[in-house]
Design a protein around this motif. Sequence first.
Motif, PDB file in Angstrom:
ATOM      1  N   LYS A  80       0.829  -1.209   0.000  1.00 15.69           N
ATOM      2  CA  LYS A  80       0.000   0.000   0.000  1.00 15.69           C
ATOM      3  C   LYS A  80       0.866   1.262   0.000  1.00 15.69           C
ATOM      4  O   LYS A  80       0.382   2.352  -0.239  1.00 15.69           O
ATOM      5  N   GLU A  81       2.153   1.095   0.275  1.00 13.72           N
ATOM      6  CA  GLU A  81       3.045   2.244   0.300  1.00 13.72           C
ATOM      7  C   GLU A  81       3.423   2.715  -1.104  1.00 13.72           C
ATOM      8  O   GLU A  81       3.856   3.843  -1.291  1.00 13.72           O
ATOM      9  N   ILE A  82       3.276   1.841  -2.099  1.00 13.21           N
ATOM     10  CA  ILE A  82       3.720   2.171  -3.455  1.00 13.21           C
ATOM     11  C   ILE A  82       2.775   3.197  -4.086  1.00 13.21           C
ATOM     12  O   ILE A  82       1.561   3.042  -4.072  1.00 13.21           O
ATOM     13  N   ILE A  83       3.370   4.253  -4.625  1.00 12.84           N
ATOM     14  CA  ILE A  83       2.604   5.283  -5.326  1.00 12.84           C
ATOM     15  C   ILE A  83       3.289   5.544  -6.667  1.00 12.84           C
ATOM     16  O   ILE A  83       4.490   5.809  -6.717  1.00 12.84           O
ATOM     17  N   TYR A  84       2.517   5.451  -7.735  1.00 12.67           N
ATOM     18  CA  TYR A  84       2.998   5.854  -9.045  1.00 12.67           C
ATOM     19  C   TYR A  84       2.479   7.267  -9.314  1.00 12.67           C
ATOM     20  O   TYR A  84       1.388   7.626  -8.883  1.00 12.67           O
ATOM     21  N   GLY A  85       3.283   8.047 -10.028  1.00  8.88           N
ATOM     22  CA  GLY A  85       2.891   9.411 -10.374  1.00  8.88           C
ATOM     23  C   GLY A  85       2.350   9.481 -11.788  1.00  8.88           C
ATOM     24  O   GLY A  85       2.838   8.789 -12.679  1.00  8.88           O
ATOM     25  N   LEU A  86       1.332  10.316 -11.981  1.00 10.24           N
ATOM     26  CA  LEU A  86       0.724  10.483 -13.299  1.00 10.24           C
ATOM     27  C   LEU A  86       0.442  11.963 -13.540  1.00 10.24           C
ATOM     28  O   LEU A  86      -0.280  12.597 -12.768  1.00 10.24           O
ATOM     29  N   VAL A  87       1.029  12.497 -14.604  1.00 15.78           N
ATOM     30  CA  VAL A  87       0.737  13.876 -15.013  1.00 15.78           C
ATOM     31  C   VAL A  87      -0.236  13.799 -16.183  1.00 15.78           C
ATOM     32  O   VAL A  87       0.104  13.268 -17.246  1.00 15.78           O
ATOM     33  N   LEU A  88      -1.447  14.298 -15.962  1.00 21.13           N
ATOM     34  CA  LEU A  88      -2.466  14.279 -17.006  1.00 21.13           C
ATOM     35  C   LEU A  88      -2.166  15.377 -18.020  1.00 21.13           C
ATOM     36  O   LEU A  88      -2.227  16.560 -17.706  1.00 21.13           O
ATOM     37  N   SER A  89      -1.816  14.973 -19.238  1.00 20.49           N
ATOM     38  CA  SER A  89      -1.460  15.969 -20.252  1.00 20.49           C
ATOM     39  C   SER A  89      -2.030  15.606 -21.623  1.00 20.49           C
ATOM     40  O   SER A  89      -1.528  16.045 -22.645  1.00 20.49           O
ATOM     41  N   GLY A  90      -3.108  14.829 -21.619  1.00 22.13           N
ATOM     42  CA  GLY A  90      -3.704  14.398 -22.883  1.00 22.13           C
ATOM     43  C   GLY A  90      -4.927  15.194 -23.296  1.00 22.13           C
ATOM     44  O   GLY A  90      -5.588  14.850 -24.281  1.00 22.13           O
ATOM     45  N   GLY A  91      -5.244  16.267 -22.562  1.00 25.49           N
ATOM     46  CA  GLY A  91      -6.422  17.078 -22.908  1.00 25.49           C
ATOM     47  C   GLY A  91      -6.184  17.906 -24.165  1.00 25.49           C
ATOM     48  O   GLY A  91      -5.053  18.071 -24.625  1.00 25.49           O
ATOM     49  N   LYS A  92      -7.265  18.451 -24.696  1.00 22.23           N
ATOM     50  CA  LYS A  92      -7.182  19.227 -25.951  1.00 22.23           C
ATOM     51  C   LYS A  92      -6.882  20.709 -25.716  1.00 22.23           C
ATOM     52  O   LYS A  92      -6.622  21.443 -26.654  1.00 22.23           O
ATOM     53  N   SER A  93      -6.955  21.182 -24.466  1.00 25.14           N
ATOM     54  CA  SER A  93      -6.614  22.578 -24.112  1.00 25.14           C
ATOM     55  C   SER A  93      -7.406  23.600 -24.940  1.00 25.14           C
ATOM     56  O   SER A  93      -6.865  24.602 -25.390  1.00 25.14           O
ATOM     57  N   MET A  94      -8.698  23.346 -25.123  1.00 22.58           N
ATOM     58  CA  MET A  94      -9.545  24.204 -25.961  1.00 22.58           C
ATOM     59  C   MET A  94      -9.616  25.643 -25.435  1.00 22.58           C
ATOM     60  O   MET A  94      -9.476  26.585 -26.203  1.00 22.58           O
ATOM     61  N   ARG A  95      -9.822  25.808 -24.132  1.00 22.75           N
ATOM     62  CA  ARG A  95      -9.955  27.163 -23.583  1.00 22.75           C
ATOM     63  C   ARG A  95      -8.653  27.943 -23.657  1.00 22.75           C
ATOM     64  O   ARG A  95      -8.651  29.138 -23.871  1.00 22.75           O
ATOM     65  N   MET A  96      -7.532  27.256 -23.465  1.00 19.55           N
ATOM     66  CA  MET A  96      -6.233  27.933 -23.502  1.00 19.55           C
ATOM     67  C   MET A  96      -5.841  28.286 -24.933  1.00 19.55           C
ATOM     68  O   MET A  96      -5.162  29.280 -25.179  1.00 19.55           O
ATOM     69  N   GLY A  97      -6.251  27.442 -25.876  1.00 14.21           N
ATOM     70  CA  GLY A  97      -5.915  27.706 -27.275  1.00 14.21           C
ATOM     71  C   GLY A  97      -4.547  27.187 -27.686  1.00 14.21           C
ATOM     72  O   GLY A  97      -4.147  27.296 -28.835  1.00 14.21           O
ATOM     73  N   THR A  98      -3.819  26.626 -26.720  1.00  7.74           N
ATOM     74  CA  THR A  98      -2.518  26.000 -26.987  1.00  7.74           C
ATOM     75  C   THR A  98      -2.332  24.887 -25.954  1.00  7.74           C
ATOM     76  O   THR A  98      -2.970  24.912 -24.910  1.00  7.74           O
ATOM     77  N   ASP A  99      -1.507  23.910 -26.248  1.00  7.51           N
ATOM     78  CA  ASP A  99      -1.323  22.759 -25.358  1.00  7.51           C
ATOM     79  C   ASP A  99      -0.817  23.223 -23.988  1.00  7.51           C
ATOM     80  O   ASP A  99       0.299  23.727 -23.867  1.00  7.51           O
ATOM     81  N   LYS A 100      -1.630  23.048 -22.941  1.00  4.53           N
ATOM     82  CA  LYS A 100      -1.258  23.508 -21.591  1.00  4.53           C
ATOM     83  C   LYS A 100      -0.019  22.794 -21.067  1.00  4.53           C
ATOM     84  O   LYS A 100       0.764  23.369 -20.327  1.00  4.53           O
ATOM     85  N   GLY A 101       0.150  21.556 -21.455  1.00  5.39           N
ATOM     86  CA  GLY A 101       1.306  20.798 -20.997  1.00  5.39           C
ATOM     87  C   GLY A 101       2.621  21.281 -21.587  1.00  5.39           C
ATOM     88  O   GLY A 101       3.684  21.031 -21.044  1.00  5.39           O
ATOM     89  N   ALA A 102       2.535  21.997 -22.722  1.00  6.19           N
ATOM     90  CA  ALA A 102       3.745  22.476 -23.398  1.00  6.19           C
ATOM     91  C   ALA A 102       4.145  23.888 -22.960  1.00  6.19           C
ATOM     92  O   ALA A 102       5.226  24.361 -23.310  1.00  6.19           O
ATOM     93  N   ILE A 103       3.287  24.554 -22.176  1.00  5.26           N
ATOM     94  CA  ILE A 103       3.603  25.912 -21.716  1.00  5.26           C
ATOM     95  C   ILE A 103       4.770  25.853 -20.728  1.00  5.26           C
ATOM     96  O   ILE A 103       4.817  24.992 -19.855  1.00  5.26           O
ATOM     97  N   VAL A 104       5.694  26.769 -20.874  1.00  5.42           N
ATOM     98  CA  VAL A 104       6.876  26.804 -20.001  1.00  5.42           C
ATOM     99  C   VAL A 104       6.675  27.851 -18.910  1.00  5.42           C
ATOM    100  O   VAL A 104       6.552  29.037 -19.186  1.00  5.42           O
ATOM    101  N   TYR A 105       6.617  27.384 -17.670  1.00  3.18           N
ATOM    102  CA  TYR A 105       6.578  28.262 -16.496  1.00  3.18           C
ATOM    103  C   TYR A 105       7.893  28.191 -15.720  1.00  3.18           C
ATOM    104  O   TYR A 105       8.278  29.112 -15.047  1.00  3.18           O
ATOM    105  N   HIS A 106       8.543  27.006 -15.780  1.00  2.00           N
ATOM    106  CA  HIS A 106       9.724  26.734 -14.948  1.00  2.00           C
ATOM    107  C   HIS A 106      10.854  26.121 -15.782  1.00  2.00           C
ATOM    108  O   HIS A 106      11.357  25.056 -15.450  1.00  2.00           O
ATOM    109  N   GLU A 107      11.208  26.736 -16.897  1.00  2.00           N
ATOM    110  CA  GLU A 107      12.333  26.334 -17.749  1.00  2.00           C
ATOM    111  C   GLU A 107      12.078  25.094 -18.607  1.00  2.00           C
ATOM    112  O   GLU A 107      12.830  24.815 -19.524  1.00  2.00           O
ATOM    113  N   LEU A 108      11.051  24.310 -18.289  1.00  2.00           N
ATOM    114  CA  LEU A 108      10.691  23.120 -19.074  1.00  2.00           C
ATOM    115  C   LEU A 108       9.204  23.201 -19.405  1.00  2.00           C
ATOM    116  O   LEU A 108       8.454  23.883 -18.699  1.00  2.00           O
ATOM    117  N   PRO A 109       8.735  22.474 -20.436  1.00  2.00           N
ATOM    118  CA  PRO A 109       7.291  22.377 -20.617  1.00  2.00           C
ATOM    119  C   PRO A 109       6.651  21.888 -19.307  1.00  2.00           C
ATOM    120  O   PRO A 109       7.232  21.036 -18.612  1.00  2.00           O
TER     121      PRO A 109
END
Length: 195
Positions: free
Chosen positions: A3-32
């Motif tokens: 029960k101690e095991i935790i896998y991490g998942l970053v959800l980045s498969g959305g279409k980002s319609m409201r943003m108008g560009t892929d939200k996962g590709a936006i750079v806030y901290h030197e990387l997408p």
Amino acid sequence: MSKEIIYGLVLSGGKSMRMGTDKGAIVYHELPQREHLYHMLEEVCDKTFLSIRSEQVNEMPKGIHYILDNNEHRGPYNGILSAHKKYPNVAWLVLACDLPLMDLKGVKQLIAERNPKKVATAFAGKENRLPEPLCAIWEIEGLKQSITHLINGTSTCPRKFLINSDVHLVFPAEEQILLNANSKEEYEEAILKLT
């Protein structure tokens, strides 16, 4: 598995319609942003993955592990349950890629306050007290119950499922880490807070 095991998942498969560009590709901290969160989760999870659509595969840098959305469910459940189907015997720490202010301190707080006896441990705002399903640790039982919930056709919204389930709420020390940047206005708000 433990029960101690935790896998991490970053959800980045959305279409980002409201943003108008892929939200996962936006750079806030030197990387997408999706890669920034991926590396953050790598520090605290046993394994980490990006959740992506098949057309995003060519954008993935070398060494990044990903899980393709199975397209069996709508919305964020698509990525969460695709990951659960691939690795059904682990809990998942899920982060949406549109959390530009999320930091390692916040992630560590969520893990430290985890209650594996609940269906999930989720961050929530102090005022609205609503669980944030895309900033949460989903336990195996919670994911199994989610599948039943979807089969019964009650709702496709993971937040509605958590509201009506036995969830452990965690109130972040810095509530601003829950800021979702889904639009250009929210992007600008995040940039202001980061400067």
